[in-house]
Design an enzyme around this catalytic site. Structure first.
Site, PDB file in Angstrom:
ATOM      1  N   HIS A  18       0.825  -1.208   0.000  1.00  0.00           N
ATOM      2  CA  HIS A  18       0.000   0.000   0.000  1.00  0.00           C
ATOM      3  C   HIS A  18       0.865   1.266   0.000  1.00  0.00           C
ATOM      4  O   HIS A  18       0.446   2.300  -0.532  1.00  0.00           O
ATOM      5  CB  HIS A  18      -0.976  -0.032   1.184  1.00  0.00           C
ATOM      6  N   HIS A  41      -7.698  -7.931  -7.957  1.00  0.00           N
ATOM      7  CA  HIS A  41      -7.961  -8.804  -6.811  1.00  0.00           C
ATOM      8  C   HIS A  41      -8.184  -7.883  -5.612  1.00  0.00           C
ATOM      9  O   HIS A  41      -7.296  -7.695  -4.780  1.00  0.00           O
ATOM     10  CB  HIS A  41      -6.781  -9.742  -6.567  1.00  0.00           C
ATOM     11  N   SER A 104      -6.565  -2.217  -0.471  1.00  0.00           N
ATOM     12  CA  SER A 104      -6.055  -1.417  -1.591  1.00  0.00           C
ATOM     13  C   SER A 104      -7.128  -0.521  -2.233  1.00  0.00           C
ATOM     14  O   SER A 104      -6.820   0.629  -2.583  1.00  0.00           O
ATOM     15  CB  SER A 104      -5.391  -2.310  -2.642  1.00  0.00           C
ATOM     16  N   GLU A 122     -13.461  -8.526  -7.750  1.00  0.00           N
ATOM     17  CA  GLU A 122     -13.305  -9.466  -6.639  1.00  0.00           C
ATOM     18  C   GLU A 122     -14.173 -10.679  -6.974  1.00  0.00           C
ATOM     19  O   GLU A 122     -15.338 -10.525  -7.350  1.00  0.00           O
ATOM     20  CB  GLU A 122     -13.722  -8.807  -5.316  1.00  0.00           C
ATOM     21  N   ASP A 147     -13.864 -12.494 -12.361  1.00  0.00           N
ATOM     22  CA  ASP A 147     -12.443 -12.818 -12.379  1.00  0.00           C
ATOM     23  C   ASP A 147     -11.647 -11.566 -12.775  1.00  0.00           C
ATOM     24  O   ASP A 147     -11.936 -10.933 -13.797  1.00  0.00           O
ATOM     25  CB  ASP A 147     -12.224 -13.948 -13.390  1.00  0.00           C
ATOM     26  N   GLY A 148     -10.659 -11.232 -11.977  1.00  0.00           N
ATOM     27  CA  GLY A 148      -9.920  -9.992 -12.193  1.00  0.00           C
ATOM     28  C   GLY A 148      -9.093 -10.010 -13.470  1.00  0.00           C
ATOM     29  O   GLY A 148      -8.957  -8.989 -14.142  1.00  0.00           O
ATOM     30  N   ASP A 168      -2.869  -8.360  -7.421  1.00  0.00           N
ATOM     31  CA  ASP A 168      -2.487  -8.774  -6.064  1.00  0.00           C
ATOM     32  C   ASP A 168      -3.230 -10.066  -5.691  1.00  0.00           C
ATOM     33  O   ASP A 168      -4.095 -10.070  -4.815  1.00  0.00           O
ATOM     34  CB  ASP A 168      -2.853  -7.626  -5.110  1.00  0.00           C
TER      35      ASP A 168
HETATM   36  C1  LIG Z   1      -4.422 -10.671  -1.450  1.00  0.00           C
HETATM   37  S1  LIG Z   1      -6.152 -10.463  -1.447  1.00  0.00           S
HETATM   38  C2  LIG Z   1      -6.359  -8.831  -2.065  1.00  0.00           C
HETATM   39  C3  LIG Z   1      -5.989  -7.757  -1.108  1.00  0.00           C
HETATM   40  C4  LIG Z   1      -6.220  -6.371  -1.646  1.00  0.00           C
HETATM   41  N1  LIG Z   1      -5.641  -6.194  -2.964  1.00  0.00           N
HETATM   42  C5  LIG Z   1      -5.616  -5.376  -0.704  1.00  0.00           C
HETATM   43  O1  LIG Z   1      -4.445  -5.009  -0.872  1.00  0.00           O
HETATM   44  O2  LIG Z   1      -6.309  -4.928   0.207  1.00  0.00           O
HETATM   45  C6  LIG Z   1      -6.635 -11.390  -2.861  1.00  0.00           C
HETATM   46  C7  LIG Z   1      -8.136 -11.305  -3.174  1.00  0.00           C
HETATM   47  O3  LIG Z   1      -8.334 -11.833  -4.478  1.00  0.00           O
HETATM   48  C8  LIG Z   1      -9.565 -12.519  -4.523  1.00  0.00           C
HETATM   49  N2  LIG Z   1      -9.462 -13.383  -5.705  1.00  0.00           N
HETATM   50  C9  LIG Z   1      -8.880 -14.598  -5.827  1.00  0.00           C
HETATM   51  N3  LIG Z   1      -8.888 -14.990  -7.121  1.00  0.00           N
HETATM   52  C10 LIG Z   1      -9.461 -13.981  -7.828  1.00  0.00           C
HETATM   53  C11 LIG Z   1      -9.715 -13.764  -9.214  1.00  0.00           C
HETATM   54  N4  LIG Z   1      -9.370 -14.664 -10.131  1.00  0.00           N
HETATM   55  N5  LIG Z   1     -10.298 -12.611  -9.580  1.00  0.00           N
HETATM   56  C12 LIG Z   1     -10.646 -11.667  -8.656  1.00  0.00           C
HETATM   57  N6  LIG Z   1     -10.434 -11.827  -7.338  1.00  0.00           N
HETATM   58  C13 LIG Z   1      -9.838 -12.954  -6.922  1.00  0.00           C
HETATM   59  C14 LIG Z   1      -9.626 -13.198  -3.173  1.00  0.00           C
HETATM   60  O4  LIG Z   1     -10.969 -13.493  -2.847  1.00  0.00           O
HETATM   61  C15 LIG Z   1      -9.013 -12.124  -2.256  1.00  0.00           C
HETATM   62  O5  LIG Z   1     -10.028 -11.301  -1.742  1.00  0.00           O
END
Ligand SMILES: C[S@@+](CC[C@H](N)C(=O)[O-])C[C@H]1O[C@@H](n2cnc3c(N)ncnc32)[C@H](O)[C@@H]1O
Length: 284
Positions: A18, A41, A104, A122, A147-148, A168
């Protein structure tokens, strides 16, 4: 998918990621033209550090809880991150530790101006719903339950042509590096001037070396690698992470170096270390 960021919120990796995010967005804000922030993500956006999950993980103790008491001495990017933390903890007593930590999307929202946009993906419905709730009053933000990686393919480049992509992922799967690289390859082809920040754990040295080799093969012009360790390299457990920064705005390097030095001294004064190096650095 088992991953819940609630267990890890506010840990050293969040503080590192961050802080770098703040530096990149601040640099983009030096020009008045609007930017667009993509978070592939995104997570839930806000985390209660007194929840059962956070207490069980106990990871904020080595991150925001260590940083908070010395925030007055922090360099500007870390101070800006702490201001974003303060904003989600209204009425916090002077000597108390924060109860909530922003993810984030909320850190980016704190940096965004009225004309900037946030596009957030997400995959987990409960997390996406929480994120929507936390950003419900913010017309600049759009939350996608999808899906991101697929979102990046569909929605880049943005109309603004200026902006940042944060990738991320949870790194639950050994194929995550490959997915990241594939998303970067596709996105960079369509939006070569976009800034991209890829976060990754430094847990598996051969996998990280392979990732760096693959990044080199993409023949990107400017790639800066930032790393933070909060324990000696041979120590067990998760205690080091990195970010690959593609097209970092000019003059970010000094701010990142200063910030990483401060975080190392604050979070891990005994055995911590940091590293900043150009994997590729073509001029103009
Ligand atoms: C490391 S955390 C993200 C933290 C966030 N970026 C932050 O810094 O506050 C990863 C997130 O990605 C989500 N996730 C996992 N696979 C994903 C995908 N293919 N597309 C979108 N989100 C996904 C998970 O549910 C989780 O909430």
């Amino acid at each position: 998918m088992n991953y819940r960021h609630q267990f890890h919120a506010g840990n050293f990796a969040d503080i590192f990621k961050h802080s770098v995010l703040v530096i990149l967005l601040d640099a983009l804000s030096r020009k008045s033209a609007p930017w667009c922030y993509f978070d592939s993500h995104a997570g839930a956006g806000l985390y209660n550090l007194q929840s059962d999950e956070s207490r069980r993980g106990g990871e904020a103790a080595g991150g925001i809880c260590r940083l908070w008491p010395v925030r007055a001495a922090a360099p500007a990017p870390v101070a800006a991150l702490c201001a974003a933390v303060a904003a989600v903890n209204p009425g916090l007593d002077h000597g108390a530790l924060p109860r909530f930590y922003p993810g984030s999307p909320l850190v980016a929202a704190a940096m965004a101006r009225a004309s900037d946009r946030l596009v957030l993906a997400e995959l987990q419905p409960e997390e996406a719903q929480l994120l929507r709730t936390h950003l419900r009053r913010d017309a600049r933000a759009a939350v996608h339950l999808r899906d991101g990686y697929e979102m990046l393919k569909a929605l880049t480049p943005p109309a603004e042509r200026r902006g940042l992509v944060l990738i991320d992922p949870p790194f639950e799967s050994p194929t995550e590096f490959a997915h990241m690289l594939q998303a970067l390859r596709v996105m960079h082809g369509r939006w070569p001037e976009g800034v991209c920040a890829l976060w990754y754990p430094l847990k598996d040295p051969p996998a990280v070396q392979r990732f760096e080799r693959e990044l080199l093969r993409l023949k990107l012009r400017r790639v800066l690698l930032a790393e933070l360790r909060v324990a000696a390299p041979a120590a067990p457990g998760f205690n080091a992470c990195g970010m690959a920064l593609i097209n970092p705005p000019w003059q970010c390097e000094h701010a990142i170096e200063t910030t990483l030095g401060f975080l190392r001294d604050t979070l891990a004064p005994q055995a911590g270390s940091h590293r900043l190096r150009w994997l590729a650095s073509a001029q103009a």
